[in-house]
Scaffold this active site. Structure first.
Site, PDB file in Angstrom:
ATOM      1  N   HIS A  60       0.882  -1.187   0.000  1.00  0.00           N
ATOM      2  CA  HIS A  60       0.000   0.000   0.000  1.00  0.00           C
ATOM      3  C   HIS A  60       0.914   1.231   0.000  1.00  0.00           C
ATOM      4  CE1 HIS A  60      -3.488   2.386   0.596  1.00  0.00           C
ATOM      5  NE2 HIS A  60      -3.831   2.071   1.838  1.00  0.00           N
ATOM      6  N   ASP A  82       2.526   5.444  -6.937  1.00  0.00           N
ATOM      7  CA  ASP A  82       3.796   5.345  -6.214  1.00  0.00           C
ATOM      8  C   ASP A  82       5.005   5.228  -7.126  1.00  0.00           C
ATOM      9  OD1 ASP A  82       2.756   5.511  -3.656  1.00  0.00           O
ATOM     10  OD2 ASP A  82       2.201   3.406  -3.641  1.00  0.00           O
ATOM     11  N   HIS A 124      -2.624  -2.363  -9.724  1.00  0.00           N
ATOM     12  CA  HIS A 124      -3.589  -1.768  -8.806  1.00  0.00           C
ATOM     13  C   HIS A 124      -4.843  -2.625  -8.797  1.00  0.00           C
ATOM     14  CE1 HIS A 124      -6.147   1.193  -6.858  1.00  0.00           C
ATOM     15  NE2 HIS A 124      -5.021   1.739  -6.440  1.00  0.00           N
TER      16      HIS A 124
END
Ligand code: CMC
Length: 429
Positions: A268, A363, A307
């Site tokens: 995460h 990210d 994702h």
């Protein structure tokens, strides 16, 4: 006229059931009328990782994972990243509408007024090891805030709720920056209320001998945009933790600490930190193909890729790539960007990634920007937590005001031993 319902036939008994469909969903509890055993137990739905379970109705953020769409309260993320500020976006998430000029002024004033933390908090930050991960420090200090504001337990009191929301948004950057200053052995830099939210964070991180810290406007804006991009993302792991803990009526500091703990994991919010370590480990463009082969053999995951919801490009990653160029104009180019771009290029031509719809997520590029801004790697998930705090709080408040919500208490399918008798220790084999 077709009916908005689902007909279910239990093939064991031939019994027919009709289950209403509303908003593209059936109620899992409607399945309980289908009996599975002689004891009258009802049918459950089995859903590890909650991949097809909606635990709530929410009006906060919207994602279309196939089209790469993200909206907060209906506003496209691209427009908010272009025109809004982080505190305005936080207001939007929490109140449902963009503020008037007067409301925004008041909101910024209130948040700015609450950026200081109790001096005692410094004492226990001092107690952490010099190499304590700042995310561990943040989780602990956010939880500790509940002991400073015991009235936060009054979660059904609107005024108290609002006060804690303001405090949490205001103090999280201070706790985060203090964790960093402790790690590098620098004196804590107090908030400067003349500065913007993001400018003040840079001040608390980097103030050294200057009388007044003057944030670079490009870097200050880049940080603000990164906070906006992280501000909410529907029912992700940390938001679910926030709602789950909140459903027991715990105070918002304890809930936010739980959400931050969930965010810490490398799958995460910890992924941004892992991406940078991965890019450093790859080290050169010619080593990318060998790395990709290891990923395809299942030895490693390509961090910053994939994702649960986005099955095309993550819109936040597109915006971040643009922000990176603006930041590099000030800081000079971070050489890791070339490795990242080449890694993305090679991965997106490879059937392994294409067939699994694995694209760069938020990210993948954020850490490269943070590093160019001289933010240490282990602070990356902390920055994610600062950005996500208004989203967690908006979701927490929405849950408390939702009459349908009850304490979160999922079911299980028991697969352990049947009843058996205790065996005295001397008789065990
Ligand atoms: N690298 C290589 N293979 C992957 C990756 C990856 N990053 N992500 C998924 N896969 C493969 C996985 O092995 C599986 O393959 P197979 O069908 O052959 O078993 C398939 O793709 C589906 O993966 P999954 O684990 O079932 O997907 P998920 O929806 O449960 O996991 C995820 C989503 C984000 C945890 C995962 O993609 C991942 O671990 N990514 C790397 C960590 C990361 O970047 N996390 C940040 C997410 S975005 C920021 C945030 O909101 O936290």
């Amino acid at each position: 006229m077709p009916k908005d319902s689902l007909s279910i036939t239990d093939n064991r008994t031939g019994t027919q059931y009709e289950v209403p469909i509303q908003d593209g969903a059936i109620r899992a509890s409607d399945l309980r009328q289908v009996k599975v055993g002689d004891d009258g137990a009802g049918l459950m739905s089995y859903d590890p990782g909650y991949v097809n379970t909606a635990p709530c109705r929410s009006a906060i953020s919207f994602i279309d994972g196939d089209k790469g769409v993200l909206r907060y309260r209906g506003y496209p993320i691209e427009q908010l990243a272009e025109h809004s500020s982080f505190l305005e976006t936080a207001y939007l998430l929490l109140h449902g509408e963009l503020p008037s000029a007067a409301a925004l002024d008041g909101w910024i004033r209130e948040i700015t007024h609450h950026t200081f933390i109790h001096e005692n908090i410094k004492k226990f930050i001092d107690g952490f090891h010099h190499d304590a991960h700042p995310m561990g420090v943040l989780v602990s200090t956010v939880a500790a805030l509940s002991t400073f504001y015991p009235e936060a337990k009054n979660i059904h009191d609107e005024a108290s709720r609002r006060m804690q929301i303001i405090r949490l948004i205001a103090k999280t950057p201070t706790l985060a920056a203090f964790a960093h200053r402790h790690a590098v052995g620098m004196p804590y830099a107090y908030p400067d209320n003349d500065l913007s939210y993001s400018g003040n964070f840079l001040n608390m991180m980097f103030l050294t001998t200057e009388v007044k810290y003057v944030p670079n406007p490009t870097l200050q804006r880049a940080l603000d945009v990164l906070f906006i991009l992280h501000a909410d993302h529907e029912q992700n792991c940390s938001t679910s933790a926030m709602r789950n803990v909140g459903s027991s009526n715990a105070d918002p500091y304890s809930c936010t600490a739980a959400a931050a703990a969930a965010l810490y994991g490398p799958l995460h919010g910890g992924a941004n930190e892992e991406v940078l370590r991965m890019l450093r480990a790859i080290g050169a463009k010619d080593r990318i193909p060998a790395y990709i082969e290891r990923v395809k053999r299942g030895e490693l995951r390509l961090m910053g890729f994939g994702h649960r919801i986005y099955k095309s490009y993550d819109p936040r990653a597109t915006i971040i790539k643009r922000v990176a160029d603006q930041v590099f104009d000030v800081t000079g180019k971070n050489p890791l960007i070339d490795i990242a771009i080449e890694l993305e290029r090679i991965a997106l031509q490879d059937d392994y990634f294409v067939s699994r719809k694995l694209y760069p997520n938020v990210d993948f590029y954020s850490g490269i920007i943070y590093e160019a801004m001289r933010i240490p790697v282990d602070m990356f998930p902390v920055l994610f937590a600062i950005g996500r705090t208004p989203g967690w709080l908006a979701q927490w408040q929405e849950m408390l005001l939702d009459k349908e919500q009850r304490i979160a208490r999922p079911r299980q399918i028991y697969v352990g031993p049947a009843k058996r008798d205790y065996v005295p220790i001397e008789q065990r084999g």
